[in-house]
Write an enzyme that holds these catalytic residues in place. Sequence first.
Site, PDB file in Angstrom:
ATOM      1  N   SER A   1      22.539 -77.414 -62.617  1.00 24.42           N
ATOM      2  CA  SER A   1      23.416 -78.583 -62.760  1.00 24.42           C
ATOM      3  C   SER A   1      24.738 -78.294 -62.074  1.00 24.42           C
ATOM      4  O   SER A   1      25.437 -77.334 -62.434  1.00 24.42           O
ATOM      5  CB  SER A   1      23.664 -78.875 -64.234  1.00 24.42           C
ATOM      6  OG  SER A   1      24.780 -79.753 -64.338  1.00 24.42           O
TER       7      SER A   1
ATOM      8  N   HIS B   1      20.345 -80.799 -60.102  1.00 24.09           N
ATOM      9  CA  HIS B   1      20.596 -81.748 -61.197  1.00 24.09           C
ATOM     10  C   HIS B   1      22.046 -82.235 -61.108  1.00 24.09           C
ATOM     11  O   HIS B   1      22.981 -81.439 -61.047  1.00 24.09           O
ATOM     12  CB  HIS B   1      20.335 -81.048 -62.526  1.00 24.09           C
ATOM     13  CG  HIS B   1      20.430 -81.927 -63.728  1.00 24.09           C
ATOM     14  ND1 HIS B   1      19.400 -82.754 -64.139  1.00 24.09           N
ATOM     15  CD2 HIS B   1      21.423 -82.110 -64.634  1.00 24.09           C
ATOM     16  CE1 HIS B   1      19.760 -83.397 -65.244  1.00 24.09           C
ATOM     17  NE2 HIS B   1      20.996 -83.038 -65.556  1.00 24.09           N
TER      18      HIS B   1
ATOM     19  N   ASP C   1      24.908 -84.595 -62.777  1.00 27.42           N
ATOM     20  CA  ASP C   1      25.301 -85.219 -64.045  1.00 27.42           C
ATOM     21  C   ASP C   1      26.394 -86.257 -63.834  1.00 27.42           C
ATOM     22  O   ASP C   1      27.539 -85.928 -63.529  1.00 27.42           O
ATOM     23  CB  ASP C   1      25.805 -84.137 -65.007  1.00 27.42           C
ATOM     24  CG  ASP C   1      24.671 -83.318 -65.603  1.00 27.42           C
ATOM     25  OD1 ASP C   1      23.702 -83.932 -66.100  1.00 27.42           O
ATOM     26  OD2 ASP C   1      24.745 -82.081 -65.555  1.00 27.42           O
TER      27      ASP C   1
ATOM     28  N   MET D   1      28.738 -89.014 -65.557  1.00 23.99           N
ATOM     29  CA  MET D   1      29.294 -89.353 -66.878  1.00 23.99           C
ATOM     30  C   MET D   1      30.408 -90.378 -66.722  1.00 23.99           C
ATOM     31  O   MET D   1      31.207 -90.287 -65.783  1.00 23.99           O
ATOM     32  CB  MET D   1      29.860 -88.102 -67.543  1.00 23.99           C
ATOM     33  CG  MET D   1      28.853 -86.974 -67.676  1.00 23.99           C
ATOM     34  SD  MET D   1      29.563 -85.612 -68.606  1.00 23.99           S
ATOM     35  CE  MET D   1      28.241 -84.395 -68.456  1.00 23.99           C
TER      36      MET D   1
ATOM     37  N   HIS E   1      21.101 -87.624 -63.344  1.00 24.24           N
ATOM     38  CA  HIS E   1      21.097 -87.874 -64.790  1.00 24.24           C
ATOM     39  C   HIS E   1      22.266 -88.788 -65.122  1.00 24.24           C
ATOM     40  O   HIS E   1      23.418 -88.370 -65.086  1.00 24.24           O
ATOM     41  CB  HIS E   1      21.219 -86.511 -65.505  1.00 24.24           C
ATOM     42  CG  HIS E   1      21.272 -86.592 -66.997  1.00 24.24           C
ATOM     43  ND1 HIS E   1      21.625 -85.505 -67.779  1.00 24.24           N
ATOM     44  CD2 HIS E   1      21.004 -87.603 -67.867  1.00 24.24           C
ATOM     45  CE1 HIS E   1      21.588 -85.858 -69.058  1.00 24.24           C
ATOM     46  NE2 HIS E   1      21.214 -87.120 -69.133  1.00 24.24           N
TER      47      HIS E   1
ATOM     48  N   MET F   1      24.542 -90.558 -67.508  1.00 26.12           N
ATOM     49  CA  MET F   1      25.066 -90.644 -68.878  1.00 26.12           C
ATOM     50  C   MET F   1      26.118 -91.747 -68.858  1.00 26.12           C
ATOM     51  O   MET F   1      27.328 -91.509 -68.983  1.00 26.12           O
ATOM     52  CB  MET F   1      25.635 -89.288 -69.294  1.00 26.12           C
ATOM     53  CG  MET F   1      24.520 -88.269 -69.573  1.00 26.12           C
ATOM     54  SD  MET F   1      25.099 -86.567 -69.522  1.00 26.12           S
ATOM     55  CE  MET F   1      24.996 -86.268 -67.759  1.00 26.12           C
TER      56      MET F   1
ATOM     57  N   MET G   1      17.187 -83.769 -74.252  1.00 24.69           N
ATOM     58  CA  MET G   1      18.521 -83.160 -74.366  1.00 24.69           C
ATOM     59  C   MET G   1      18.494 -82.143 -75.501  1.00 24.69           C
ATOM     60  O   MET G   1      18.157 -82.482 -76.638  1.00 24.69           O
ATOM     61  CB  MET G   1      19.586 -84.218 -74.662  1.00 24.69           C
ATOM     62  CG  MET G   1      19.853 -85.235 -73.564  1.00 24.69           C
ATOM     63  SD  MET G   1      20.327 -84.564 -71.962  1.00 24.69           S
ATOM     64  CE  MET G   1      21.766 -83.589 -72.378  1.00 24.69           C
TER      65      MET G   1
ATOM     66  N   ASP H   1      17.416 -80.177 -70.932  1.00 25.29           N
ATOM     67  CA  ASP H   1      18.801 -80.200 -70.455  1.00 25.29           C
ATOM     68  C   ASP H   1      19.759 -79.789 -71.567  1.00 25.29           C
ATOM     69  O   ASP H   1      19.937 -80.527 -72.542  1.00 25.29           O
ATOM     70  CB  ASP H   1      19.136 -81.600 -69.936  1.00 25.29           C
ATOM     71  CG  ASP H   1      20.444 -81.642 -69.167  1.00 25.29           C
ATOM     72  OD1 ASP H   1      21.074 -80.582 -69.004  1.00 25.29           O
ATOM     73  OD2 ASP H   1      20.831 -82.751 -68.728  1.00 25.29           O
TER      74      ASP H   1
END
Length: 225
Positions: free
Chosen positions: A12, A37, A39, A41, A70, A72, A141, A177
Amino acid sequence: MKFDRSVKIAPSILSADFANFGAEIEAVEAQGADWIHVDVMDGHFVPNITFGPATCAAIRPHIKTVMDVHLMIAPVDPYIQAFADAGADVITAHVEAGPHIHRTLQAIRATGAKAGLALNPGTPAEAAAPLLDLVDLICVMTVNPGFGGQKFIHSCVQKVTELREMIGDREVHIEIDGGVDPSTAPLVVAAGADVLVAGSAVFKGGSVQNPAPYGENIRAIRKSI
Ligand code: DX5
Ligand code: ZN
């Protein structure tokens, strides 16, 4: 993207140098990463903010493997096309992000990207049951999303076992994750996981100038399973 159940390590970039994503990605891929990966957010669905589609598009040319995005964020649907246009191979949305996850997964697949479904630690495996034919990946998660470097939540391992059973012969990856390191990776692989996201456990001790620790860290995870 050809499907297989071999174990893949997905560093990540949340734990990489944010001022140097391109070089960090190239370094960690050269050291053995299987997927990257990413992330995303929003400071709303999770209590932290990272970056959006423009950053994803900028890093895409530096990724030779798989760009695993991913999300979020909530809402998800208005941004799906932008992440697909940025070149995401996998786009993962949270079941908790809104009332219309079924529509969201259909919309992700309609872009040509693989569709991922993420489950927070407080969400049971059954939440995925009506969606198994709409997903290419389920992300379990094993920390509450928002930050790297948190402690692995052991009670989530049972959920991996349940999902593996539910998935049967379907070509669906199980991704883990949060808190993956050489002590926790064997537990989730034994339960049926095949994609291991690891942020702090991969990037610790290394840098673009000194990338060898990235390789040592990846090999330590592989060796543990
Ligand atoms: C957490 C992120 C993870 C995180 C994992 O919200 O989704 O991908 O970077 O970091 P580690 O491996 O440090 O727990
Ligand atoms: Zn993640």
